[in-house]
Design a protein around this motif. Structure first.
Motif, PDB file in Angstrom:
ATOM      1  N   HIS A 259      -2.674  -6.319  -7.266  1.00 19.09           N
ATOM      2  CA  HIS A 259      -2.136  -5.109  -7.163  1.00 19.09           C
ATOM      3  C   HIS A 259      -2.277  -4.254  -8.413  1.00 19.09           C
ATOM      4  O   HIS A 259      -1.622  -4.440  -9.323  1.00 19.09           O
TER       5      HIS A 259
ATOM      6  N   PRO B 152       4.148   3.117  -8.118  1.00 21.47           N
ATOM      7  CA  PRO B 152       4.736   2.044  -7.401  1.00 21.47           C
ATOM      8  C   PRO B 152       6.044   1.994  -6.963  1.00 21.47           C
ATOM      9  O   PRO B 152       6.877   2.738  -7.670  1.00 21.47           O
TER      10      PRO B 152
ATOM     11  N   ARG C 233       3.452   3.793  -1.785  1.00 20.02           N
ATOM     12  CA  ARG C 233       4.009   4.264  -3.052  1.00 20.02           C
ATOM     13  C   ARG C 233       5.134   5.246  -2.873  1.00 20.02           C
ATOM     14  O   ARG C 233       5.384   5.817  -2.026  1.00 20.02           O
TER      15      ARG C 233
ATOM     16  N   PRO D 284      -2.120  -1.063  -9.477  1.00 25.23           N
ATOM     17  CA  PRO D 284      -1.098   0.011 -10.132  1.00 25.23           C
ATOM     18  C   PRO D 284      -0.045  -0.736 -10.880  1.00 25.23           C
ATOM     19  O   PRO D 284       0.422  -0.336 -11.817  1.00 25.23           O
TER      20      PRO D 284
ATOM     21  N   GLN E  48      -5.789   0.557  -4.720  1.00 28.18           N
ATOM     22  CA  GLN E  48      -4.298  -0.191  -4.967  1.00 28.18           C
ATOM     23  C   GLN E  48      -4.565  -1.810  -5.081  1.00 28.18           C
ATOM     24  O   GLN E  48      -3.848  -2.389  -5.571  1.00 28.18           O
TER      25      GLN E  48
ATOM     26  N   TYR F 159      -5.330   5.442  -2.769  1.00 25.59           N
ATOM     27  CA  TYR F 159      -4.481   6.266  -2.844  1.00 25.59           C
ATOM     28  C   TYR F 159      -4.700   7.704  -3.029  1.00 25.59           C
ATOM     29  O   TYR F 159      -5.467   7.975  -3.967  1.00 25.59           O
TER      30      TYR F 159
ATOM     31  N   LEU G 193       0.911  -1.116   0.024  1.00 26.58           N
ATOM     32  CA  LEU G 193       0.033   0.127   0.048  1.00 26.58           C
ATOM     33  C   LEU G 193       0.823   1.152   0.009  1.00 26.58           C
ATOM     34  O   LEU G 193       0.272   2.460   0.010  1.00 26.58           O
TER      35      LEU G 193
ATOM     36  N   THR H  26       0.827  -9.259  -9.101  1.00 25.43           N
ATOM     37  CA  THR H  26       1.207  -7.822  -9.516  1.00 25.43           C
ATOM     38  C   THR H  26       1.665  -7.789 -11.170  1.00 25.43           C
ATOM     39  O   THR H  26       1.722  -6.816 -11.869  1.00 25.43           O
TER      40      THR H  26
END
Length: 425
Positions: A337, A45, A40, A339, A310, A414, A38, A73
């Motif tokens: 995830h 990222p 950044r 992003p 996120q 975010y 979580l 991811t």
């Protein structure tokens, strides 16, 4: 893109039971082994996340009190997980017995599986067709103009000509739009506004976020009950008129709460973060003001680059499953995830800002059954708000260095704490 913090509440309740009664909602900090995805690096990222994707887009995040958490991811792997109808988002098995669960109050549309999910989504989807949403367009334009004027007035009263764009524009625009969508009466909106911004902040553990969720849900349940007898002009009233007693107050309150989450905090974050990104690329800022044909591609690229939600709705493996060559055991939780997946160079334009047709290759709105039902409303707001801002204030600039901006810490959605700008009008 809504009610993600309810997962935290459910998991914490499970941990209380497993730990002999320790109240994890009172933890000051979430363990880094769980919370690091979580974090950044400004708009991007972290290198840790990018490296994880390059090394292996499917990795075991941690084992936390007997619960295996997997981090996804990669773009293709995220779509595979999110699009698999055999995975569950139903958190009831993790919540134990409670009055709310028995009544059906399990967190809204995002945390239900078919056939219940199908039934509820069918009630909500008609309100988000382009035909229905088109009726909001004049109101959206009016709200934007009102907030542009308020922004200019705020800057005029500051000795340094600085105004916080979060407070005058990025938050009020989607908040007023969602209030109009839900059909909330004017006298209720200030109370509702105060419940809006604390829901997704996980920096101080569980209590604040869970309390904020409970407060807004109680508000919307009360509003649903009120409109049951006097349906308003918006979404709540229309669903009541169309379906009557076929939908109960808990379900309707959950749908309204999901619309609120998906339509307010996420859009506010996109407006603020997108403006920061645009102000560092003056060619795009100018294009928004002068070339209407460029708007759609720019908005899609901002969605891809920022992906403000996120973590997608967590998927629980109902059976053993293989993802990206890894065996994920039944009962494990898969966390996509968004992003990092949306910047995966194997399937998207990658890390560089590049507005073009391929920008639509993103999972900013999720994917599959639980893809954000309000995606087109969000696009409508962004496509109207960014150009209006650029046209009204073509010389706007950040009032601080980009590195000095304060972002939400460990937040599911975010965003920025504040966005100080000079309008230079």
């Amino acid at each position: 893109m809504s009610l993600l913090s309810n997962l935290k509440s459910a998991l914490l309740k499970r941990l209380v039971a497993r730990s002999g009664g320790i109240d994890f909602t009172k933890l000051d900090k979430i363990p880094d082994s769980v919370a690091w995805p979580l974090v950044r690096d400004g708009l991007n990222p972290t290198e840790r996340l990018t490296a994880a994707r390059e090394q292996d887009p499917v990795q075991k995040l941690t084992s936390f009190m007997g619960l295996d958490l997997w981090l996804i991811t990669g773009y293709d792997e995220a779509r595979e997980v999110l699009g698999n109808v055999n995975h569950s988002t139903d958190i009831r098995p993790y919540m134990g017995k409670s009055g709310d669960v028995e009544k059906g109050d399990i967190g809204g549309l995002g945390f239900t599986d078919p056939p219940e999910h199908t039934r509820q989504r069918k009630l909500l989807t008609p309100e988000f067709t382009m035909r229905r949403l088109s009726r909001l367009k004049p109101g959206i334009d009016s709200i934007i103009e009102r907030q542009l004027t308020e922004t200019e007035s705020g800057a005029a009263t500051d000795p340094d000509g600085v105004v916080d764009l979060v407070q005058t524009f990025a938050f009020p625009v989607p908040f007023r739009v969602i209030c109009d969508l839900l059909g909330l009466p004017d006298e209720q909106r200030e109370k509702f506004r105060k419940l809006g911004s604390a829901r997704f902040d996980m920096s101080e553990g569980g209590a604040g976020s869970i309390g904020a969720i409970g407060g807004s849900r109680e508000f919307l349940l009360a509003e649903t009950a009120r409109q049951r007898n006097d349906p308003g002009p918006g979404l709540i009233g229309q669903i009541i008129r169309d379906n009557g007693d076929a939908i109960n107050d808990f379900d309707l309150g959950g749908l309204a709460d999901g619309a609120f989450n998906g339509g307010m905090e996420t859009s506010a974050s996109m407006l603020a973060l997108g403006t920061v990104m645009l102000l560092q690329d003056r060619a795009l800022w100018k294009s928004l003001a002068e070339d209407p044909d460029s708007v759609d591609d720019i908005v899609e690229e901002l969605l891809r680059q920022l992906a403000v939600v996120q973590i997608a709705f967590p998927r629980f493996a109902k059976e053993d499953v293989t993802v990206g060559g890894h065996l994920i055991k039944k009962g494990s939780v898969m966390l996509a995830h968004l992003p990092t997946a949306s910047r995966d160079p194997r399937s998207t334009p990658g890390e560089a800002m590049c507005p073009m047709k391929e920008s639509s290759n993103h999972v900013a709105f999720g994917h599959g059954l639980h893809r954000c039902v309000g995606a087109e409303l969000a696009r409508m707001e962004l496509r109207a708000a960014y150009p209006a801002l650029a046209k009204r204030f073509p010389n706007m600039e950040l009032a601080v260095e980009p590195g000095d901006l304060q972002y939400h810490a460990k937040s599911i959605v975010y965003g920025l704490e504040a966005l100080p700008v000079r309008l230079n009008v």
